[in-house]
Design a protein around this motif. Structure first.
Motif, PDB file in Angstrom:
ATOM      1  N   VAL A 378      10.280  -6.235   5.335  1.00 46.35           N
ATOM      2  CA  VAL A 378       9.191  -5.299   5.051  1.00 46.35           C
ATOM      3  C   VAL A 378       8.194  -5.982   4.125  1.00 46.35           C
ATOM      4  CG1 VAL A 378       8.563  -3.114   3.958  1.00 46.35           C
ATOM      5  CG2 VAL A 378      10.607  -3.236   5.374  1.00 46.35           C
ATOM      6  N   PRO A 379       6.909  -5.990   4.456  1.00 47.68           N
ATOM      7  CA  PRO A 379       5.919  -6.628   3.589  1.00 47.68           C
ATOM      8  C   PRO A 379       5.789  -5.907   2.259  1.00 47.68           C
ATOM      9  CG  PRO A 379       4.837  -5.441   5.376  1.00 47.68           C
ATOM     10  CD  PRO A 379       6.300  -5.433   5.682  1.00 47.68           C
ATOM     11  N   GLY A 380       5.559  -6.680   1.203  1.00 51.78           N
ATOM     12  CA  GLY A 380       5.495  -6.099  -0.135  1.00 51.78           C
ATOM     13  C   GLY A 380       4.252  -5.294  -0.415  1.00 51.78           C
ATOM     14  N   SER A 381       3.194  -5.470   0.370  1.00 45.26           N
ATOM     15  CA  SER A 381       1.913  -4.832   0.072  1.00 45.26           C
ATOM     16  C   SER A 381       2.003  -3.315   0.025  1.00 45.26           C
ATOM     17  CB  SER A 381       0.871  -5.247   1.118  1.00 45.26           C
ATOM     18  OG  SER A 381       1.293  -4.869   2.417  1.00 45.26           O
ATOM     19  N   GLY A 382       2.930  -2.720   0.785  1.00 43.92           N
ATOM     20  CA  GLY A 382       3.033  -1.273   0.805  1.00 43.92           C
ATOM     21  C   GLY A 382       3.595  -0.684  -0.466  1.00 43.92           C
ATOM     22  N   PHE A 383       4.132  -1.521  -1.345  1.00 43.22           N
ATOM     23  CA  PHE A 383       4.746  -1.034  -2.576  1.00 43.22           C
ATOM     24  C   PHE A 383       3.844  -1.206  -3.796  1.00 43.22           C
ATOM     25  CE2 PHE A 383       8.036  -2.481   0.346  1.00 43.22           C
ATOM     26  CZ  PHE A 383       8.831  -1.344   0.456  1.00 43.22           C
ATOM     27  N   GLY A 384       2.765  -1.945  -3.627  1.00 40.48           N
ATOM     28  CA  GLY A 384       1.842  -2.145  -4.733  1.00 40.48           C
ATOM     29  C   GLY A 384       1.201  -3.514  -4.670  1.00 40.48           C
ATOM     30  N   PRO A 385       0.035  -3.661  -5.316  1.00 40.11           N
ATOM     31  CA  PRO A 385      -0.711  -4.929  -5.244  1.00 40.11           C
ATOM     32  C   PRO A 385       0.050  -6.129  -5.779  1.00 40.11           C
ATOM     33  CG  PRO A 385      -2.066  -3.150  -6.161  1.00 40.11           C
ATOM     34  CD  PRO A 385      -0.665  -2.626  -6.092  1.00 40.11           C
ATOM     35  N   SER A 386       0.987  -5.911  -6.716  1.00 42.48           N
ATOM     36  CA  SER A 386       1.601  -7.049  -7.402  1.00 42.48           C
ATOM     37  C   SER A 386       2.507  -7.873  -6.507  1.00 42.48           C
ATOM     38  CB  SER A 386       2.397  -6.566  -8.615  1.00 42.48           C
ATOM     39  OG  SER A 386       3.478  -5.744  -8.205  1.00 42.48           O
ATOM     40  N   ILE A 387       3.029  -7.307  -5.424  1.00 40.76           N
ATOM     41  CA  ILE A 387       3.946  -8.076  -4.575  1.00 40.76           C
ATOM     42  C   ILE A 387       3.383  -8.239  -3.162  1.00 40.76           C
ATOM     43  CG2 ILE A 387       6.022  -7.573  -5.904  1.00 40.76           C
ATOM     44  CD1 ILE A 387       6.773  -5.480  -3.813  1.00 40.76           C
TER      45      ILE A 387
END
Length: 419
Positions: A378-387
């Motif tokens: 799962v790409p990190g972008s969906g959890f917040g800008p930092s990852i």
């Protein structure tokens, strides 16, 4: 002929699917075949669910219900909006016995249809139009979409808690506390929402950071909602003190619980909230108009199981056993990442995940890895800008198959330099 339109927020794209759901669509069997891959050979690290067995004694309680025509009939009735009294009592007893939570009474608890439903109910109960809500960056991917379904004009304020350069969660305590103090002073938020252990990082908020944040919020009349969905999956030797923080001592504290993870009740939907009595009273009013009441069969079965299992000690044994399995899967996953991929990753302190730094846009990386290996992250972008340059890797669904975990990570390691 004119066709009525759906709500403006949906027409204009303000409400979007979560990145997890988008990835699951990408991994649809037909799409996998179209990519020239064998669907049966795909290895998914995308799912945020547990895969251990529910307690056999819990299943037996459902058998008791189905075998008793009178009881089955009675449980077809509405339960109280706040949930069955015997379940509320059992849940409070579990919290006091296993976690040492102090001074909670029946006035402090409401049972709902699920923690997802209750999150939306909390937003409806606590927020006015234009209110501001603080989320950790990163945070659970569903919080943002749920807030967009809340009162009009709700604004999300991000509190950075992740150091992308060092790939570390809550590395600098003083910086995080001072940043939250500054956000409170500038934006006057109505509430702060986070999970512990965290999703996506599976890291715990340190107790001293929790204490400082709760104090700052209390002084500012700001609610703090702690999502304890993964509390039963905690790998530290000592149980964190904030697991027992009580709304009886902190009236701005709201504790959100899920039945999904600890006993694999993902489809047997139940959740509950512990909060100050005035919050519970308001939640009951809202729930009357939304869910009306939680499912009576699930409530009855869970209450009967918990009452017996807490008394005879089997509940603690069951939780210890399942927790050990996820800790083993977590350790195996990170060891495989180190062995085959060599990219920075976090050590899980609980939960079902680790987050890996891929050094570039995670969305592109996920699609390229899927196409070349049949492995899904799962790409990190969906959890917040930092990852944005990271991916979330879930070992939860594969807890019973460590070889499958190793095979998936090895495949990615074989092609990672080419992606």
């Amino acid at each position: 002929m004119a066709t009525p339109l759906v709500a403006r927020r949906l027409r204009e794209g303000q409400l979007k699917q979560s990145p997890i759901r988008e990835i699951m669509k990408l991994a649809d069997r037909r799409n996998i075949i179209a990519m020239g891959l064998d669907p049966d050979d795909v290895i998914s690290f995308a799912g945020g669910w547990v895969n251990h067995k529910a307690p056999e004694e819990l299943r037996a309680e459902y058998s008791t219900i189905s075998d008793d025509p009178v009881l089955f009939h009675e449980l077809g009735a509405y339960s109280p909006t706040r949930g069955l009294p015997n379940l509320r009592e059992a849940l409070l007893s579990v919290d006091a016995t296993l976690y040492g939570t102090r001074d909670l009474s029946d006035d402090n608890i409401l049972v709902g249809g699920s923690s997802t439903q209750l999150t939306h109910t909390l937003f409806t109960t606590l927020l006015d139009p234009g209110d501001r809500v603080v989320l950790f960056d990163p945070s659970y991917a569903n919080y943002g979409p749920q807030l967009n379904l809340g009162p009009e004009g709700t604004e999300i304020i991000w509190l950075p808690v992740f150091d992308a350069e060092r790939w570390a969660f809550m590395r600098d305590r003083e910086s995080i506390v001072s940043s939250f103090q500054a956000l409170v002073s500038e934006y006057d938020p109505r509430l702060l929402l986070f999970s512990s252990p965290d999703n996506p990082t599976s890291r715990l908020i340190p107790d001293d950071v929790f204490d400082d944040i709760l104090r700052i919020a209390e002084e500012a009349d700001c609610f703090v909602i702690v999502d304890f969905a993964y509390r039963a999956q905690c790998f530290t030797e000592v149980v964190p003190e904030h697991f027992s923080a009580s709304p009886s001592e902190h009236p701005n504290l709201i504790r959100l619980h899920s039945n999904s993870k600890w006993c694999r009740g993902l489809g047997r939907r139940l959740g509950w909230v512990e909060a100050a009595p005035h919050v519970i009273e308001a939640l009951e009013i809202v729930q009357q108009s939304t869910a009306l009441c939680p499912d009576s069969v699930h409530q009855y079965a869970l209450a009967a199981y918990l009452t017996k299992a807490l008394s005879d000690g089997s509940l603690q044994s069951y939780m210890n056993e399942t927790n050990a399995r996820y800790e083993k899967a977590a350790r195996h996953t990170t060891e495989c990442i180190d062995r085959y991929i060599g990219m920075p990753r976090l050590d899980p302190q609980g939960g079902l995940y680790t987050v890996m730094d891929v050094g570039r846009n995670g969305d592109e990386f996920v699609r390229e890895v899927l196409a070349s290996t049949g492995v899904i992250f799962v790409p990190g972008s969906g959890f917040g800008p930092s990852i944005t340059n990271g991916v979330r890797i879930s070992y939860g669904p594969l807890v019973n198959n460590l070889d499958r975990i190793e095979e998936g990570i090895r495949r990615v390691g074989d092609v990672v330099d080419k992606c």
